[in-house]
Write a protein that holds these residues in place. Structure first.
Motif, mmCIF file in Angstrom:
data_model
loop_
_atom_site.group_PDB
_atom_site.id
_atom_site.type_symbol
_atom_site.label_atom_id
_atom_site.label_comp_id
_atom_site.label_asym_id
_atom_site.label_seq_id
_atom_site.Cartn_x
_atom_site.Cartn_y
_atom_site.Cartn_z
ATOM 1 N N ASN A 87 0.963 -1.208 -0.028
ATOM 2 C CA ASN A 87 0.016 0.187 0.060
ATOM 3 C C ASN A 87 1.110 1.260 -0.068
ATOM 4 N N ALA A 88 0.442 2.267 -0.858
ATOM 5 C CA ALA A 88 1.072 3.602 -0.812
ATOM 6 C C ALA A 88 0.152 4.595 -0.787
ATOM 7 N N TYR A 89 0.319 5.525 0.378
ATOM 8 C CA TYR A 89 -0.722 6.789 0.554
ATOM 9 C C TYR A 89 0.332 8.136 0.704
ATOM 10 N N LEU A 90 0.144 9.280 -0.007
ATOM 11 C CA LEU A 90 0.605 10.309 -0.024
ATOM 12 C C LEU A 90 -0.253 11.679 0.021
ATOM 13 N N THR A 91 0.526 12.517 0.319
ATOM 14 C CA THR A 91 -0.125 13.937 0.117
ATOM 15 C C THR A 91 0.950 14.890 -0.202
ATOM 16 N N VAL A 92 0.439 16.123 -1.034
ATOM 17 C CA VAL A 92 1.116 16.931 -1.495
ATOM 18 C C VAL A 92 1.028 18.302 -1.053
ATOM 19 N N ILE A 106 -1.953 14.825 6.469
ATOM 20 C CA ILE A 106 -0.860 14.077 7.199
ATOM 21 C C ILE A 106 -1.789 12.933 7.965
ATOM 22 N N SER A 107 -2.646 13.328 8.820
ATOM 23 C CA SER A 107 -3.471 12.620 9.596
ATOM 24 C C SER A 107 -4.218 11.485 8.949
ATOM 25 N N ALA A 108 -4.928 11.956 7.856
ATOM 26 C CA ALA A 108 -5.468 11.132 6.787
ATOM 27 C C ALA A 108 -4.592 9.867 6.325
ATOM 28 N N VAL A 109 -3.298 10.313 6.020
ATOM 29 C CA VAL A 109 -2.270 9.315 5.460
ATOM 30 C C VAL A 109 -2.305 8.187 6.405
ATOM 31 N N LEU A 110 -1.875 9.085 7.790
ATOM 32 C CA LEU A 110 -1.784 7.837 9.135
ATOM 33 C C LEU A 110 -3.162 7.099 9.204
ATOM 34 N N THR A 122 8.852 8.594 2.489
ATOM 35 C CA THR A 122 9.490 9.394 1.788
ATOM 36 C C THR A 122 9.079 10.837 1.691
ATOM 37 N N HIS A 123 9.785 11.827 1.439
ATOM 38 C CA HIS A 123 9.570 13.149 1.606
ATOM 39 C C HIS A 123 10.144 13.980 0.443
ATOM 40 N N ALA A 124 9.642 14.912 -0.039
ATOM 41 C CA ALA A 124 10.255 15.944 -1.066
ATOM 42 C C ALA A 124 10.657 17.056 -0.237
ATOM 43 N N THR A 150 6.041 16.876 -0.857
ATOM 44 C CA THR A 150 5.242 15.617 -0.939
ATOM 45 C C THR A 150 5.496 14.615 0.350
ATOM 46 N N LEU A 151 4.700 14.082 0.853
ATOM 47 C CA LEU A 151 4.838 13.099 2.074
ATOM 48 C C LEU A 151 4.303 11.682 1.778
ATOM 49 N N ALA A 152 4.993 10.762 1.648
ATOM 50 C CA ALA A 152 4.353 9.325 1.338
ATOM 51 C C ALA A 152 4.737 8.274 2.217
#
Length: 313
Positions: A164-169, A221-225, A243-245, A283-285
C-alpha cells in the motif's frame, strides 16, 4: 540452483546503502530541466544531494520532463549477468505510470531467445517510490534465502497489490501541470487549502489516484496515518517506508506516529525524482504491506512477463 540478479529502475527510490548492500542493480531515469539533462541517480553522489537539487529546480519553476528506461538499457544491464550464468529479474515502476514495464518486457523476451538456458523475467511492481523499493528488497530476501528467479517473481506478482502507498502533496500546481488534476480544481484547492490524499490504486494498469481531500496540511497527514491504521497487516513484522520531497521533519513526525502501532523498522528517504516531478516539493508518502488494493473479488492482471514467451496471470 542458479542465483539470480535483480535489476530495477531508480523510481524504486532505494537508499544508496540498501541497494549496494543488498546487491540490487538500479538503472536511473533521466530528466531534462530547462534544456539540461540530469540523471535521477548518480554514482558517487549521495541521493539526498541529487534530490535536493531537483526539488530546488522545481521550486524555481524549471520545466521538467522525464523519460522512461528503454529496452536497450535493460538489455545492456542484463547481458553481462547472463554471460556469467545468472538469471535476471527486472522489477519496474507501475505500468500505469510509465511505459518502462513494457520496455523491460520486450527486453526479457529478446534476451530469453538469445539465452535459452537462462531465466529472464520482467515484473510490474504496481507501485512507485519505496512501494517499488520495498518489493525489490523482498525479492532480495527471497534470492538470499535460495529461492529461484521464477519463485521470487511469482511472490512479487502475488503480493504487489498488497504493498500500500498513501501520500499527500503541498502544492497542487505540480499535479495540475502533469495533468493529474484540472486547472480549476488546482485553483479552487489552493484557495481553500485543500490537500489531496493519493494512493496506489488497484486497477489493471496500476497508477497513483486521488482517494480523498482534506483541509490543510495537518489533516492531510493525519489522513495518511489513518489509511495506514485501517489497512496495515502485521505492522510489527515488516519494514515500513516514508519518503518526502524536502520535508524531513514531517517525515520524522509521521514515523513517530507509525511506531505507536508496533512498527520496528522504518526507512526514511527523499522522495523519488521520477514521480516527484508530478507531486512536487512538500510531498510526504507512506508505504507498507496491508490489505490487497484490488479487493477480494478482483482478478490478478497481467503484470509478469517471462521470456519463455508465456504470461502468468
Amino acid at each position: 540452483m542458479n542465483s539470480f540478479e535483480i535489476i530495477t529502475d531508480s523510481a524504486a527510490n532505494l537508499p544508496d546503502s540498501y541497494r549496494i548492500e543488498r546487491n540490487i542493480r538500479v538503472i536511473p531515469f533521466r530528466y531534462i530541466a530547462d534544456g539540461a539533462e540530469y540523471s535521477c541517480l548518480e554514482e558517487g553522489v549521495p541521493f539526498q544531494e541529487s534530490a535536493k537539487k531537483f526539488y530546488k529546480l522545481l521550486e524555481a519553476g524549471a520545466d521538467i520532463k522525464t523519460s522512461l528506461v528503454s529496452e536497450s538499457q535493460f538489455t545492456e544491464a542484463a547481458i553481462p549477468l547472463l554471460e556469467e550464468g545468472k538469471d535476471v529479474l527486472f522489477l519496474t515502476i507501475a505500468s500505469g505510470i510509465s511505459g518502462t514495464f513494457n520496455q523491460a518486457k520486450e527486453a526479457a523476451k529478446a534476451l530469453s531467445a538469445k539465452y535459452p538456458d537462462r531465466t529472464v523475467i520482467a515484473v510490474d511492481s504496481a507501485n512507485a517510490s519505496m512501494g517499488e523499493g520495498l518489493l525489490a528488497l523482498k525479492a532480495a530476501d527471497l534470492r538470499d534465502m535460495g529461492e529461484s528467479c521464477s519463485a521470487a517473481a511469482e511472490w512479487l506478482v502475488e503480493n504487489a497489490y498488497k504493498l500500500n502507498a498513501y501520500l499527500t502533496v503541498s502544492d497542487l500546481k505540480y499535479l495540475k501541470k502533469s495533468g493529474r488534476i484540472s486547472a480549476l480544481t488546482a485553483i479552487a484547492g489552493t484557495l481553500l487549502s485543500i490537500k489531496p490524499i493519493i494512493k496506489a490504486d488497484g486497477s489493471e494498469l496500476p497508477k497513483l489516484a486521488v482517494c480523498g481531500r482534506e483541509h490543510g496540511r495537518k489533516k492531510a497527514i493525519s489522513a495518511v496515518l489513518k489509511a495506514f491504521v485501517e489497512n496495515v497487516i502485521d505492522p510489527e513484522s515488516q519494514t515500513v517506508a516514508i519518503t518526502h520531497a524536502d520535508c524531513e521533519e514531517d517525515a520524522k513526525a509521521l514515523a513517530e506516529e507509525v511506531k505507536k502501532y508496533g512498527v520496528q523498522d522504518i526507512i526514511i528517504e527523499y522522495y523519488d525524482i521520477c514521480t516527484g516531478s508530478h507531486a512536487g516539493p512538500g510531498t510526504l508518502a507512506l508505504f507498507f504491506m496491508g490489505k490487497d488494493r484490488r479487493g477480494d473479488a478482483a482478478p490478478a492482471p497481467k503484470r509478469i512477463a517471462l521470456g519463455k514467451k508465456r504470461t502468468i496471470q
